[in-house]
Scaffold this active site. Structure first.
Site, PDB file in Angstrom:
ATOM      1  N   LYS B  78       1.054  -1.092  -0.421  1.00 44.54           N
ATOM      2  CA  LYS B  78       0.064   0.044   0.522  1.00 44.54           C
ATOM      3  C   LYS B  78       0.814   1.311  -0.406  1.00 44.54           C
ATOM      4  O   LYS B  78       2.419   1.261   1.241  1.00 44.54           O
ATOM      5  CB  LYS B  78      -0.681   0.095   1.154  1.00 44.54           C
ATOM      6  CG  LYS B  78      -2.146   1.280   1.677  1.00 44.54           C
ATOM      7  CD  LYS B  78      -2.679   1.324   2.638  1.00 44.54           C
ATOM      8  CE  LYS B  78      -3.934   2.184   2.707  1.00 44.54           C
ATOM      9  NZ  LYS B  78      -4.886   1.459   3.665  1.00 44.54           N
ATOM     10  N   SER B 153     -10.507   2.126   3.069  1.00 40.63           N
ATOM     11  CA  SER B 153      -9.219   2.903   2.450  1.00 40.63           C
ATOM     12  C   SER B 153      -7.750   1.834   1.473  1.00 40.63           C
ATOM     13  O   SER B 153      -7.350   2.380   0.585  1.00 40.63           O
ATOM     14  CB  SER B 153      -8.216   3.473   3.207  1.00 40.63           C
ATOM     15  OG  SER B 153      -7.478   3.195   3.736  1.00 40.63           O
ATOM     16  N   SER B 177     -10.399  -0.602   7.607  1.00 39.38           N
ATOM     17  CA  SER B 177      -9.299  -0.388   5.843  1.00 39.38           C
ATOM     18  C   SER B 177      -9.203  -1.741   5.424  1.00 39.38           C
ATOM     19  O   SER B 177      -8.386  -1.249   4.355  1.00 39.38           O
ATOM     20  CB  SER B 177      -8.539   0.572   5.473  1.00 39.38           C
ATOM     21  OG  SER B 177      -9.558   1.734   5.558  1.00 39.38           O
TER      22      SER B 177
END
Lengths: 95, 479
Positions: B78, B153, B177
């Site tokens: 990420k 997210s 998330s």
């Protein structure tokens, strides 16, 4: 919960983010809707409860007091657009 | 070689070890797939040449019998994890020019274990969002149905795993998330105990809630990846100095499970399909020998309001560092120091990040601190105590991951409606407990997840239960 124009001015000043007039109405709507949801907390009597700032009870671990050079100053300063002789530059603060 | 990208991490490790295929072959297959599926917008950066070079080195190590545990396995990070000399944007214009001068511990650990970083995945700006629509780089598309959101997210990481663009991906979870996008994309995601994985070099959102974890094809793969990512780190003052258990082994042992079902949550599920699917998942585990027990989490409904004070408060403090001076976006139109601060921040942050900074600033300001912030911290204590009480009777707690399956991109405009996406995932963050999501059925033809929450440092136990479920079902299988 109502958010006033004055509240918005205070928030903008404290957070150092500009709020333009065009978006202020929709921002007030968003913030009021969030704070109304948040106000559900008032249903609970928490007068005898201690606040919990952190989920894990963990004492600070200390390392040996030895100098480390993990981070290079020059490399960090490369990230700034304005610098000189190891200093960061900002607009003039004293006339 | 496209079949190589469909293999689980477990099978890829075996195949590389017995030389059925090379790291070069898997890496090239993934890079081709990333190009083919560029329109999904899963990646912010791709390191093509470097990955190919590392794959050749991995193949040499394997040939010399010097393979490390994840030697030659292509993964994605990420874009919240710093990698030295690489752009780390956190999905924000603010950091669109930020080349990290150091690496996160998460990257370093997986790199040392031999994994190859294919690239960095797209995400909601500063990890604030539940749909991936707040990213400065545009939203990610759900690979199952491109009109729908991949969740957020960590939507880029979940979509990348689902679209077979990497073997597994790292992710972070402050209020859901990892688990919510895992649920939306039909993959497995785990957020470990707070402090289990180092936060060093992971860009901060809400420091007492942020925790790094894994999105993978199944529980077994997640256990392997998490094992090599976990551990004490002196550089993170909240890192837990506790032994790292052998999750790879624990995921497959014969364990007895007592699953707690929180009455307050189940009674209030509005969506019949979500309730039916949850009941079905529990009955599968019960038939397999797990004991089911009703439990109470009386204050759980106050998690969402408490979270939306604590997380924005911590966010407003953490994001105060973006001043336009040392790093990050610096405004060009500036005539005073105040201008530099205000214009850099106004231009650099997107709407949702600003909203959260405003809420946090308001809740921490004079006259409101006690009514909001202190109150929320007291509720956090109540929620943690409820979990402590429940774990005296059960070994894990089950509930749905989300109250719905994926929704259409652009369809949710009310912030509170978007925040309610995390209604079932937030409690584990407030208490710092490990929690995972595994595919457990479909709602409106899209996957939904079963959430399993464990006691502190018992990632192995919930992964074991998840693996058991995945041996009995095929909801997690995809091509």
């Amino acid at each position: 919960m109502k958010i006033t124009e004055q509240d918005l001015k205070n928030i903008s000043l404290l957070s150092k983010i500009k709020i333009d007039e065009e978006t202020s109405d929709s921002l007030i709507k968003d913030l009021e809707s969030i704070l109304t949801m948040v106000n559900k907390m008032d249903e609970l009597d928490t007068s005898k409860i201690n606040p919990l700032t952190h989920p894990i009870e963990n004492t600070q671990t200390l390392r040996e007091d030895i100098e480390k050079k993990d981070i290079e100053r020059e490399k960090l300063q490369e990230l700034s657009k304005e610098k000189d002789s190891g200093f960061y530059l900002t607009p003039k603060v004293i006339e | 070689m496209s079949e190589l990208i469909n293999l689980s991490l477990t099978d890829q490790i075996l195949g590389l070890a017995d030389k059925s295929f090379s790291s070069k072959e898997i890496t090239e297959a993934y890079l081709n797939e990333i190009k083919k599926k560029e329109s999904l917008n899963c990646f912010i950066s791709v390191f093509e040449e470097e990955s190919e070079e590392k794959a050749l080195m991995a193949d040499e190590n394997i040939a010399k019998n010097k393979a490390r545990p994840l030697e030659g396995i292509p993964i994605a990070h990420k874009d919240i994890f710093c990698i030295k000399d690489k752009k780390t944007t956190c999905g924000s214009k603010m950091l669109s020019n930020f080349i990290s001068p150091y690496s996160s511990e998460v990257f370093s650990k997986l790199d040392t274990a031999g994994a190859i970083t294919l690239g960095k995945t797209n995400m909601d700006e500063f990890a604030m969002g539940s749909s991936n629509e707040t990213s400065f780089y545009g939203n990610v598309l759900n690979p199952i149905n491109e009109k729908l959101s991949p969740g957020g997210s960590s939507g880029g990481s979940a979509a990348a795993v689902r679209a077979n663009l990497c073997s597994f991906a790292t992710a972070t979870d402050t209020g859901g998330s990892i688990r919510q996008p895992a649920s939306f994309c039909g993959v497995t995601g785990i957020k470990p105990t707070y402090g289990r994985v180092s936060r060093w070099g992971m860009i901060a959102f809400a420091s007492s809630l942020d925790q790094a974890g894994i999105i993978a094809k199944n529980a077994k793969d997640a256990a392997i990846a998490l094992k090599y990512m976990s551990g004490f780190d002196q550089k993170d003052s909240t890192s837990l100095n506790e032994e790292v258990k052998d999750l790879q082994k624990e995921v497959d042992t014969d364990q007895e499970h007592v699953i707690g079902i929180p009455k307050e949550v189940i009674e209030k599920i509005k969506n019949d399909q979500v309730r039916d699917s949850f009941r079905n998942a529990i009955s599968i585990l019960e038939k397999d020998g797990a004991k089911i027990q009703e439990i109470n989490l009386p204050n759980i409904e106050y998690s969402l309001p408490a979270y939306y004070v604590i997380a924005p408060a911590e966010c407003s403090a953490n994001l105060a560092r973006y001043d336009g001076i040392r790093f990050g976006h610096r405004s060009e139109s500036v005539s005073s120091l105040e201008d530099l601060y205000v214009n850099s921040r106004t231009e650099g942050f997107g709407r949702e990040v600003k909203n959260r900074i405003f809420i946090g600033t308001f809740c921490l300001s004079a006259g409101y601190y006690d009514a909001f912030y202190n109150k929320a911290l007291k509720i956090r204590n109540l929620i943690k105590s409820d979990f402590d009480e429940a774990f005296k009777k059960v070994s894990s707690i089950a509930m749905p991951t989300c109250s719905n399956s994926s929704f259409e991109l652009g369809s949710i405009n009310d912030p509170v409606e978007m925040y309610e996406q995390d209604i079932y995932t937030i409690p584990a963050n407030l208490a710092g407990l490990p929690a995972l999501s595994i595919p457990s059925g479909t709602v409106d033809e899209m996957p939904i997840g079963l959430q399993l929450i464990g006691n502190y440092l018992e990632e192995g136990r919930i992964l074991n239960l998840a693996n058991k479920f995945q041996k009995l079902t095929n909801f997690h299988e995809f091509k």
